[in-house]
Scaffold this motif. Structure first.
Motif, PDB file in Angstrom:
ATOM      1  N   UNK A   5      41.745  52.566  62.204  1.00  0.00           N
ATOM      2  CA  UNK A   5      41.370  51.485  60.989  1.00  0.00           C
ATOM      3  C   UNK A   5      41.284  50.235  61.612  1.00  0.00           C
ATOM      4  N   UNK A   6      42.236  49.660  62.254  1.00  0.00           N
ATOM      5  CA  UNK A   6      42.071  48.505  62.952  1.00  0.00           C
ATOM      6  C   UNK A   6      41.025  48.207  64.010  1.00  0.00           C
ATOM      7  N   UNK A   7      40.803  49.308  64.753  1.00  0.00           N
ATOM      8  CA  UNK A   7      39.886  49.463  66.095  1.00  0.00           C
ATOM      9  C   UNK A   7      38.569  49.118  65.349  1.00  0.00           C
ATOM     10  N   UNK A   8      38.275  49.933  64.148  1.00  0.00           N
ATOM     11  CA  UNK A   8      37.023  49.838  63.568  1.00  0.00           C
ATOM     12  C   UNK A   8      36.625  48.413  63.028  1.00  0.00           C
ATOM     13  N   UNK A   9      37.449  47.553  63.012  1.00  0.00           N
ATOM     14  CA  UNK A   9      37.311  46.354  62.751  1.00  0.00           C
ATOM     15  C   UNK A   9      36.763  45.296  63.924  1.00  0.00           C
ATOM     16  N   UNK A  10      37.080  45.970  65.132  1.00  0.00           N
ATOM     17  CA  UNK A  10      36.729  45.191  66.499  1.00  0.00           C
ATOM     18  C   UNK A  10      35.097  45.709  66.452  1.00  0.00           C
ATOM     19  N   UNK A  11      34.261  44.834  66.494  1.00  0.00           N
ATOM     20  CA  UNK A  11      32.766  44.967  66.244  1.00  0.00           C
ATOM     21  C   UNK A  11      31.702  44.788  67.459  1.00  0.00           C
ATOM     22  N   UNK A  12      32.507  44.137  68.430  1.00  0.00           N
ATOM     23  CA  UNK A  12      31.515  43.542  69.441  1.00  0.00           C
ATOM     24  C   UNK A  12      32.403  43.428  70.661  1.00  0.00           C
ATOM     25  N   UNK A  13      31.572  43.274  71.839  1.00  0.00           N
ATOM     26  CA  UNK A  13      32.310  43.291  73.021  1.00  0.00           C
ATOM     27  C   UNK A  13      32.819  42.079  73.781  1.00  0.00           C
ATOM     28  N   UNK A  14      32.808  41.079  73.040  1.00  0.00           N
ATOM     29  CA  UNK A  14      33.330  39.703  73.381  1.00  0.00           C
ATOM     30  C   UNK A  14      34.804  39.715  73.568  1.00  0.00           C
ATOM     31  N   UNK A  15      35.024  38.465  74.184  1.00  0.00           N
ATOM     32  CA  UNK A  15      36.600  38.117  74.511  1.00  0.00           C
ATOM     33  C   UNK A  15      37.093  37.740  73.093  1.00  0.00           C
ATOM     34  N   UNK A  16      36.412  36.992  72.201  1.00  0.00           N
ATOM     35  CA  UNK A  16      36.848  36.383  70.943  1.00  0.00           C
ATOM     36  C   UNK A  16      36.792  37.596  69.640  1.00  0.00           C
ATOM     37  N   UNK A  17      37.746  38.272  69.832  1.00  0.00           N
ATOM     38  CA  UNK A  17      37.794  39.470  68.678  1.00  0.00           C
ATOM     39  C   UNK A  17      37.078  40.602  68.995  1.00  0.00           C
ATOM     40  N   UNK A  18      36.578  40.716  70.333  1.00  0.00           N
ATOM     41  CA  UNK A  18      36.101  41.933  70.509  1.00  0.00           C
ATOM     42  C   UNK A  18      36.732  42.721  71.611  1.00  0.00           C
ATOM     43  N   UNK A  19      36.156  43.743  72.235  1.00  0.00           N
ATOM     44  CA  UNK A  19      36.781  44.838  72.808  1.00  0.00           C
ATOM     45  C   UNK A  19      37.223  44.262  74.304  1.00  0.00           C
ATOM     46  N   UNK A  20      36.449  43.174  74.946  1.00  0.00           N
ATOM     47  CA  UNK A  20      36.971  42.585  76.226  1.00  0.00           C
ATOM     48  C   UNK A  20      38.146  41.985  76.084  1.00  0.00           C
ATOM     49  N   UNK A  21      38.150  41.067  74.904  1.00  0.00           N
ATOM     50  CA  UNK A  21      39.432  40.272  74.663  1.00  0.00           C
ATOM     51  C   UNK A  21      40.784  41.272  74.160  1.00  0.00           C
ATOM     52  N   UNK A  22      40.524  42.293  73.232  1.00  0.00           N
ATOM     53  CA  UNK A  22      41.434  43.121  73.094  1.00  0.00           C
ATOM     54  C   UNK A  22      42.162  44.014  74.261  1.00  0.00           C
ATOM     55  N   UNK A  23      41.283  43.975  75.125  1.00  0.00           N
ATOM     56  CA  UNK A  23      41.659  45.117  76.261  1.00  0.00           C
ATOM     57  C   UNK A  23      42.366  44.067  77.269  1.00  0.00           C
TER      58      UNK A  23
END
Length: 103
Positions: A5-23
């Motif tokens: 549910x939380x990961x579904x809120x991550x909607x882009x690839x960017x550093x800022x709130x995206x998968x690159x930043x989360x990773x």
């Protein structure tokens, strides 16, 4: 890192709130962790980046549908730096991530 549910809120690839930043944040925390739980999450968090055709990935980062930019926070530069850090294992060498106050 594992809550769908939380990961579904991550909607882009960017550093800022995206998968690159989360990773990147997960990898940074994992390097200090005493257990492997966080490190085990990193491949799943990187999947939206690594499982995308390189040309499609580059096009989506450089020509975002919403106009986007190529900058550090929301664009190709930040995403590329995060990917480079994963590939080389050396984000601290340049210190590029110091501005995010996560290291």
């Amino acid at each position: 890192m594992t809550d769908a549910g939380q990961l579904d809120l991550t909607v882009d690839l960017s550093m800022c709130h995206g998968f690159a930043g989360l990773a990147h944040i997960t990898q940074t925390a994992a390097s200090d962790a005493l257990t492997t739980g966080l490190a085990d999450c990193v491949p799943h968090l990187l999947a939206p980046l690594t499982e995308t055709d390189p040309d499609t990935l580059a096009d989506s980062l450089l020509h975002a549908p919403d106009g986007g930019d190529i900058g550090l926070l929301e664009g190709a530069a930040g995403t590329a730096l995060a990917l480079h850090s994963f590939q080389t294992g050396t984000p601290a060498v340049s210190g590029w991530d110091a501005c995010f106050l996560i290291n």
